[in-house]
Design an enzyme around this catalytic site. Structure first.
Site, PDB file in Angstrom:
ATOM      1  N   GLY A   1      60.432  -3.636  39.041  1.00 15.38           N
ATOM      2  CA  GLY A   1      61.167  -2.689  39.877  1.00 15.38           C
ATOM      3  C   GLY A   1      60.793  -1.228  39.720  1.00 15.38           C
ATOM      4  O   GLY A   1      61.565  -0.346  40.105  1.00 15.38           O
ATOM      5  N   SER A   2      59.583  -0.952  39.210  1.00 17.37           N
ATOM      6  CA  SER A   2      59.242   0.464  39.029  1.00 17.37           C
ATOM      7  C   SER A   2      59.021   1.178  40.366  1.00 17.37           C
ATOM      8  O   SER A   2      59.376   2.354  40.515  1.00 17.37           O
ATOM      9  CB  SER A   2      58.031   0.636  38.113  1.00 17.37           C
ATOM     10  OG  SER A   2      56.840   0.249  38.755  1.00 17.37           O
ATOM     11  N   ASN A   3      58.475   0.489  41.349  1.00 16.33           N
ATOM     12  CA  ASN A   3      58.341   1.116  42.678  1.00 16.33           C
ATOM     13  C   ASN A   3      59.706   1.298  43.324  1.00 16.33           C
ATOM     14  O   ASN A   3      59.964   2.325  43.971  1.00 16.33           O
ATOM     15  CB  ASN A   3      57.437   0.278  43.576  1.00 16.33           C
ATOM     16  CG  ASN A   3      55.964   0.563  43.350  1.00 16.33           C
ATOM     17  OD1 ASN A   3      55.509   1.681  43.578  1.00 16.33           O
ATOM     18  ND2 ASN A   3      55.224  -0.431  42.888  1.00 16.33           N
TER      19      ASN A   3
ATOM     20  N   MET B   1      57.596 -10.255  46.015  1.00 15.67           N
ATOM     21  CA  MET B   1      56.529 -11.252  45.942  1.00 15.67           C
ATOM     22  C   MET B   1      56.860 -12.508  46.748  1.00 15.67           C
ATOM     23  O   MET B   1      56.747 -13.624  46.262  1.00 15.67           O
ATOM     24  CB  MET B   1      56.261 -11.612  44.473  1.00 15.67           C
ATOM     25  CG  MET B   1      56.009 -10.403  43.591  1.00 15.67           C
ATOM     26  SD  MET B   1      54.641  -9.373  44.148  1.00 15.67           S
ATOM     27  CE  MET B   1      53.270 -10.347  43.568  1.00 15.67           C
TER      28      MET B   1
ATOM     29  N   LEU C   1      56.901 -13.373  53.989  1.00 15.94           N
ATOM     30  CA  LEU C   1      57.978 -13.374  54.992  1.00 15.94           C
ATOM     31  C   LEU C   1      57.471 -14.064  56.257  1.00 15.94           C
ATOM     32  O   LEU C   1      56.296 -13.919  56.624  1.00 15.94           O
ATOM     33  CB  LEU C   1      58.401 -11.935  55.286  1.00 15.94           C
ATOM     34  CG  LEU C   1      59.098 -11.236  54.108  1.00 15.94           C
ATOM     35  CD1 LEU C   1      59.125  -9.724  54.299  1.00 15.94           C
ATOM     36  CD2 LEU C   1      60.512 -11.775  53.904  1.00 15.94           C
TER      37      LEU C   1
ATOM     38  N   HIS D   1      50.769  -2.465  48.327  1.00 21.16           N
ATOM     39  CA  HIS D   1      49.877  -3.502  47.798  1.00 21.16           C
ATOM     40  C   HIS D   1      48.881  -2.838  46.839  1.00 21.16           C
ATOM     41  O   HIS D   1      48.315  -1.789  47.156  1.00 21.16           O
ATOM     42  CB  HIS D   1      49.122  -4.183  48.948  1.00 21.16           C
ATOM     43  CG  HIS D   1      48.271  -5.314  48.477  1.00 21.16           C
ATOM     44  ND1 HIS D   1      48.797  -6.498  48.020  1.00 21.16           N
ATOM     45  CD2 HIS D   1      46.922  -5.425  48.352  1.00 21.16           C
ATOM     46  CE1 HIS D   1      47.816  -7.294  47.645  1.00 21.16           C
ATOM     47  NE2 HIS D   1      46.664  -6.672  47.841  1.00 21.16           N
TER      48      HIS D   1
ATOM     49  N   GLU E   1      50.644   4.277  42.759  1.00 18.06           N
ATOM     50  CA  GLU E   1      51.640   3.638  43.632  1.00 18.06           C
ATOM     51  C   GLU E   1      52.896   4.504  43.685  1.00 18.06           C
ATOM     52  O   GLU E   1      53.514   4.681  44.735  1.00 18.06           O
ATOM     53  CB  GLU E   1      51.989   2.236  43.116  1.00 18.06           C
ATOM     54  CG  GLU E   1      50.840   1.249  43.207  1.00 18.06           C
ATOM     55  CD  GLU E   1      51.252  -0.180  42.860  1.00 18.06           C
ATOM     56  OE1 GLU E   1      52.317  -0.623  43.316  1.00 18.06           O
ATOM     57  OE2 GLU E   1      50.499  -0.845  42.124  1.00 18.06           O
TER      58      GLU E   1
END
Ligand code: GRF
Length: 197
Positions: A16-18, A94, A97, A113, A178
């Site tokens: 969950g860092s992004n 991850m 969809l 990505h 990112e």
């Protein structure tokens, strides 16, 4: 959409860092957006603790409780629409969809990505860049389309590949970028949605 903050949902699956970086960015006064909820498909995702500590609403929709990809996506869609979400940011989410889901959110679905797309769609991007002997690697924020890791590019950031790099060393260099790229891309998308770009 003029005036009212864009209602954002962030989808994540792991550390969950992004997600955390985006949440901090959205909380800034000058960013015309509001983080309404986060959703994770994994009950053991590390990012859940980040949400709890920051007082961010986090819903777990465990993909293992659904018989099909379509059923999971339908539940996700229902949750997002019930919250009147305007824009969805996949941040280390991850899950593939379905086309129906993606097509239901035209230009309202972003992804990050860890490669310089169109290179290295899919997994193990850092290892594949090293195996190919690439001199540079990086990350891409893009609008999502039904095909995996496909869609118009919003921001790309590159990093050098250094002698002796392992996949983890390269990933550490890429994730720093990112965390710069996603807020930058979000600002661009918000401007576009507001009609000022
Ligand atoms: C990131 O490298 C993201 O691009 C990839 O998975 C990683 C997730 O990291 N899809 P985090 O959960 O955002 O820390």
């Amino acid at each position: 959409m003029s005036g009212s903050p864009v209602k954002i949902a962030i989808l994540f699956s792991g550390r969950g860092s992004n997600m955390q970086t985006l949440a901090r960015h959205i909380a800034k006064a000058h960013v015309p957006a509001e983080l309404v909820l986060t959703v994770t498909n994994r009950p053991d995702a590390g990012g859940i603790a980040i949400c709890k500590a920051a007082g961010i609403a986090c819903t777990v929709i465990d993909h293992k409780s659904f018989d099909s990809r379509e059923a999971f996506d339908a539940k996700l869609d229902e949750k997002l629409r019930a919250a009147n979400i305007d824009l969805i940011c996949c941040a280390g989410f991850m899950r593939l969809l379905t086309a129906d889901f993606v097509n239901g959110w035209p230009d309202r679905l972003l992804n990050i990505h860890p490669s310089l797309l169109p290179k290295y769609k899919g997994l193990r991007t850092h290892q594949r860049a090293l195996e190919a002997g690439d001199k540079e690697h990086g990350c891409t924020v893009h609008y999502m389309r039904p095909e995996m890791d496909d869609g118009p590019i919003i921001v790309q950031k590159s990093v050098p590949v250094l002698a002796g790099d392992t996949p983890d060393m390269l990933a550490d260099r890429v994730i720093e970028q990112e965390h710069i790229a996603y807020p930058e891309a979000l600002d661009m998308v918000l401007k576009k949605m507001a009609g000022t770009a």
